[in-house]
Design an enzyme around this catalytic site. Structure first.
Site, PDB file in Angstrom:
ATOM      1  N   HIS A  43       0.856  -1.181   0.000  1.00  0.00           N
ATOM      2  CA  HIS A  43       0.000   0.000   0.000  1.00  0.00           C
ATOM      3  C   HIS A  43       0.897   1.236   0.000  1.00  0.00           C
ATOM      4  O   HIS A  43       2.100   1.138   0.237  1.00  0.00           O
ATOM      5  CB  HIS A  43      -0.906   0.010   1.229  1.00  0.00           C
ATOM      6  CG  HIS A  43      -0.124   0.150   2.502  1.00  0.00           C
ATOM      7  ND1 HIS A  43       0.360  -0.942   3.195  1.00  0.00           N
ATOM      8  CD2 HIS A  43       0.323   1.246   3.170  1.00  0.00           C
ATOM      9  CE1 HIS A  43       1.061  -0.508   4.237  1.00  0.00           C
ATOM     10  NE2 HIS A  43       1.055   0.818   4.247  1.00  0.00           N
ATOM     11  N   HIS A 130       5.121   5.673  -2.247  1.00  0.00           N
ATOM     12  CA  HIS A 130       5.792   4.437  -2.655  1.00  0.00           C
ATOM     13  C   HIS A 130       5.176   3.237  -1.943  1.00  0.00           C
ATOM     14  O   HIS A 130       4.447   3.397  -0.966  1.00  0.00           O
ATOM     15  CB  HIS A 130       7.291   4.499  -2.334  1.00  0.00           C
ATOM     16  CG  HIS A 130       7.566   4.569  -0.872  1.00  0.00           C
ATOM     17  ND1 HIS A 130       7.508   5.744  -0.158  1.00  0.00           N
ATOM     18  CD2 HIS A 130       7.877   3.599   0.026  1.00  0.00           C
ATOM     19  CE1 HIS A 130       7.777   5.495   1.108  1.00  0.00           C
ATOM     20  NE2 HIS A 130       7.998   4.199   1.249  1.00  0.00           N
TER      21      HIS A 130
END
Length: 189
Positions: A43, A130
Site C-alpha cells: 500500500h 511508494h
C-alpha cells in the site's frame, strides 16, 4: 485510554500487486538479507499517525471524510524501482507511485492540516509516495541486490484511487498485521 496505532493509506490493486510480487521474487533470488513485506502490505502510506485515542480517531475520520469530498478519483501510475536513502546504501526497497496532476500531493497536505491540531507533527521530508517491498537488514549479498535492482524496470502501471483507508497496525512478534478501520471515499467526477 488505549491508543490505536494508525496510518492513512491507499491500497494497491491486485493485478499491480501480482506484478510487484514478480519483481520481489527476482530480488529475493539474490539471497540478500532483506525482510520482505507480504503482498497484503503493498500500500501507499499517505500519513503515519502512530498511537491515536479512539475518540480522537473518530473526529479525524469525520473531518477527513468531509475534506476529501473536494477531490475526485486519483489517477496513479506505479513506476520505478528504487530505495532509500540511495542505491549505494539501500535500506528500504520500494516501487514508486506518481500522480501527474498533483492531486495526491494536495490530499497529503489536506491530511497534514487536519491532523496537526491533534498534535501530529507535519512531515518535514518531501512526500514520496511508494510501496515498500522490503528492508535491508545487513550487508550480506547487498552488492548482488544492487546489481539486480539496476537491471529491473517497473511500469508505468496506471490505476485509479477511489478511496483512502484508515488502517490499524498491530505489532506482533511475527511482524505487523494491518486492519482497515475506515474507508473514506473520494468523489467520482
Amino acid at each position: 485510554m488505549p491508543k490505536i496505532r494508525t496510518f492513512i493509506a491507499i491500497d494497491t490493486p491486485e493485478p499491480i500487486k501480482d506484478e510487484i510480487v514478480e519483481v520481489q521474487t527476482a530480488l529475493k533470488e539474490t539471497q540478500a538479507d532483506v525482510r520482505w513485506d507480504n503482498r497484503d502490505k503493498f500500500h501507499i502510506t499517505v500519513k503515519f499517525l502512530g498511537g491515536v485515542e479512539e475518540s480522537i480517531l473518530g473526529e479525524i475520520v469525520q473531518k477527513l471524510s468531509a475534506a476529501v469530498t473536494q477531490y475526485s478519483y486519483l489517477g496513479l501510475a506505479y513506476k520505478g524501482l528504487g530505495c532509500f536513502p540511495n542505491f549505494r546504501n539501500p535500506r528500504v526497497i520500494w516501487i514508486g507511485c506518481e500522480n501527474e496532476d498533483g492531486t495526491l500531493e494536495r490530499v497529503f497536505q489536506t491530511i497534514e492540516d487536519i491532523v496537526a491540531p491533534y498534535g501530529f507533527e507535519k512531515e518535514t521530508r518531501r512526500f514520496h509516495p511508494h510501496i515498500t517491498l522490503g528492508r535491508v537488514r545487513s550487508p550480506k549479498r547487498k552488492q548482488e541486490l544492487i546489481q539486480i535492482m539496476h537491471k529491473i524496470t517497473f511500469g508505468p502501471k496506471a490505476s485509479q484511487c477511489r478511496e483512502l483507508l484508515v488502517m490499524k497496525s498491530d505489532l506482533r512478534p511475527t511482524g505487523s498485521v494491518y486492519t482497515v478501520l475506515h474507508h473514506i471515499p473520494l468523489e467520482q467526477r
